[in-house]
Scaffold this motif. Sequence first.
Motif, mmCIF file in Angstrom:
data_model
loop_
_atom_site.group_PDB
_atom_site.id
_atom_site.type_symbol
_atom_site.label_atom_id
_atom_site.label_comp_id
_atom_site.label_asym_id
_atom_site.label_seq_id
_atom_site.Cartn_x
_atom_site.Cartn_y
_atom_site.Cartn_z
ATOM 1 N N GLN A 48 -3.784 15.270 -21.673
ATOM 2 C CA GLN A 48 -3.482 16.052 -20.486
ATOM 3 C C GLN A 48 -4.714 17.164 -20.528
ATOM 4 O OE1 GLN A 48 -0.800 15.880 -18.660
ATOM 5 N NE2 GLN A 48 -1.797 17.197 -17.122
ATOM 6 N N GLN A 49 -5.258 17.618 -21.405
ATOM 7 C CA GLN A 49 -6.678 18.256 -21.631
ATOM 8 C C GLN A 49 -7.497 17.427 -20.837
ATOM 9 O OE1 GLN A 49 -7.240 19.690 -25.395
ATOM 10 N NE2 GLN A 49 -5.375 21.152 -25.466
ATOM 11 N N THR A 50 -7.673 16.360 -21.436
ATOM 12 C CA THR A 50 -8.667 15.281 -20.745
ATOM 13 C C THR A 50 -8.746 15.079 -19.559
ATOM 14 O OG1 THR A 50 -8.754 14.466 -23.166
ATOM 15 C CG2 THR A 50 -9.893 13.232 -21.444
ATOM 16 N N LEU A 51 -7.495 14.643 -19.163
ATOM 17 C CA LEU A 51 -7.280 14.443 -17.590
ATOM 18 C C LEU A 51 -7.384 15.759 -16.871
ATOM 19 C CD1 LEU A 51 -5.878 12.390 -15.587
ATOM 20 C CD2 LEU A 51 -3.651 13.308 -16.053
ATOM 21 N N ILE A 100 -10.696 3.401 -23.446
ATOM 22 C CA ILE A 100 -11.113 4.862 -24.046
ATOM 23 C C ILE A 100 -12.345 4.970 -24.683
ATOM 24 C CG2 ILE A 100 -10.471 6.773 -25.369
ATOM 25 C CD1 ILE A 100 -7.492 6.251 -25.028
ATOM 26 N N ALA A 101 -12.775 3.931 -25.466
ATOM 27 C CA ALA A 101 -13.884 3.820 -26.017
ATOM 28 C C ALA A 101 -14.923 3.818 -24.899
ATOM 29 C CB ALA A 101 -14.220 2.603 -26.968
ATOM 30 N N GLU A 202 -7.354 5.538 -15.384
ATOM 31 C CA GLU A 202 -7.189 4.868 -16.588
ATOM 32 C C GLU A 202 -6.141 5.828 -17.496
ATOM 33 O OE1 GLU A 202 -7.673 1.927 -17.991
ATOM 34 O OE2 GLU A 202 -8.664 1.171 -16.364
ATOM 35 N N LEU A 203 -6.763 7.168 -17.414
ATOM 36 C CA LEU A 203 -5.842 8.043 -18.223
ATOM 37 C C LEU A 203 -4.235 8.275 -18.053
ATOM 38 C CD1 LEU A 203 -8.282 11.158 -18.557
ATOM 39 C CD2 LEU A 203 -7.667 9.565 -20.654
ATOM 40 N N ARG A 204 -4.096 8.087 -16.644
ATOM 41 C CA ARG A 204 -2.861 8.044 -16.300
ATOM 42 C C ARG A 204 -2.060 6.827 -16.835
ATOM 43 N NH1 ARG A 204 -4.962 10.112 -11.681
ATOM 44 N NH2 ARG A 204 -5.148 8.198 -10.556
ATOM 45 N N THR A 205 -2.544 5.726 -16.913
ATOM 46 C CA THR A 205 -2.039 4.474 -17.623
ATOM 47 C C THR A 205 -2.047 4.548 -18.916
ATOM 48 O OG1 THR A 205 -3.376 3.153 -15.690
ATOM 49 C CG2 THR A 205 -2.461 1.964 -17.862
ATOM 50 N N VAL A 206 -2.781 5.278 -19.760
ATOM 51 C CA VAL A 206 -2.724 5.479 -21.072
ATOM 52 C C VAL A 206 -1.313 6.335 -21.244
ATOM 53 C CG1 VAL A 206 -3.630 6.650 -23.311
ATOM 54 C CG2 VAL A 206 -4.966 5.159 -21.706
ATOM 55 N N LYS A 207 -1.089 7.353 -20.472
ATOM 56 C CA LYS A 207 -0.284 8.294 -20.807
ATOM 57 C C LYS A 207 1.037 7.394 -20.528
ATOM 58 C CE LYS A 207 1.866 12.458 -18.759
ATOM 59 N NZ LYS A 207 1.549 13.514 -17.853
ATOM 60 N N SER A 208 1.179 6.428 -19.501
ATOM 61 C CA SER A 208 2.444 5.669 -19.408
ATOM 62 C C SER A 208 2.651 4.542 -20.381
ATOM 63 C CB SER A 208 2.603 5.185 -18.170
ATOM 64 O OG SER A 208 1.362 4.124 -17.841
ATOM 65 N N GLN A 209 1.501 4.024 -20.754
ATOM 66 C CA GLN A 209 1.691 2.932 -21.760
ATOM 67 C C GLN A 209 1.834 3.442 -23.314
ATOM 68 O OE1 GLN A 209 -1.771 0.309 -20.900
ATOM 69 N NE2 GLN A 209 -0.515 -0.813 -19.122
ATOM 70 N N VAL A 210 1.080 4.253 -23.699
ATOM 71 C CA VAL A 210 0.726 4.613 -24.948
ATOM 72 C C VAL A 210 1.701 5.799 -25.416
ATOM 73 C CG1 VAL A 210 -0.832 5.297 -26.728
ATOM 74 C CG2 VAL A 210 -1.497 3.779 -25.046
ATOM 75 N N CYS A 211 1.411 6.766 -24.604
ATOM 76 C CA CYS A 211 2.403 8.047 -25.046
ATOM 77 C C CYS A 211 3.939 7.979 -24.756
ATOM 78 C CB CYS A 211 1.899 9.369 -24.250
ATOM 79 S SG CYS A 211 0.225 9.781 -24.536
ATOM 80 N N ARG A 212 4.302 7.399 -23.889
ATOM 81 C CA ARG A 212 5.671 7.085 -23.423
ATOM 82 C C ARG A 212 6.314 6.010 -24.518
ATOM 83 N NH1 ARG A 212 5.919 6.970 -16.840
ATOM 84 N NH2 ARG A 212 5.292 9.159 -16.581
ATOM 85 N N ARG A 213 5.228 5.103 -24.987
ATOM 86 C CA ARG A 213 5.719 4.014 -25.795
ATOM 87 C C ARG A 213 6.259 4.614 -27.290
ATOM 88 N NH1 ARG A 213 1.648 -0.834 -26.325
ATOM 89 N NH2 ARG A 213 0.487 0.866 -27.447
#
Length: 221
Positions: A48-51, A100-101, A202-213
């Motif tokens: 969230q800070q990065t976004l 992300i890299a 991409e950060l929104r995608t990471v939020k849905s794919q990684v954090c929610r998982r």
Amino acid sequence: MTGHVKNMNFHQLMETATAFLSLLLVMAVDSTTSVTPSGNQQCGNSLQQTLKQTRLMQKESVDLIKTYKGTEEEMSEICKVSFTNVPEPNISGLEPSDRIASMYTRLQAFLPHFQRVYEQQTDFQPSANSLLIDLTAASQRSRILAVQIKGLYQSLFPNLPMPEPAGGPTSLPPPLNTFQQKVYGCAVLKNFKEFLSNVARELRTVKSQVCRRRTRMNAVF
């Protein structure tokens, strides 16, 4: 204006922003270390800070291009000319860790181009011009964003080292004439704006794919 004087002007503005940069970095570190959240909280907080930082820079990049175009009447037409030797805005990689890299290495590639654009603009603008100030601010914010993206990567993938960029950073262009310098500067700023849009997506995608998982996994266990 000599390269020595231009570098002095750039470094003076950079030093002026150093305290601001240091404060923001301390705040970023403190916000992630003052408590010991769960893995999912870490994922959400860091992301969230990065976004938030990305969205701020994305908005400012739009204003920066307007300022750049507003320096001369013909700049709107000049900005339509293509220029190849600038960092691409695209993010590469199949896995979230790779993408992300890619954000991090691509952002690092833009930094020397910002300095080159700044140095070129000192030939066209007075030292206190708003464009020069905004270019310095964009460079400083980019360094902050790079720290945040690296921290996000380390938070999400603590056992994976940050990989090297596949193609390496883009090289700076050779000496350019006045027209080419203006085209180059606009190309850098336009690609940077598009890059920030890609990072936000991409950060929104990471939020849905990684954090929610991770949330689902924590609920199971």
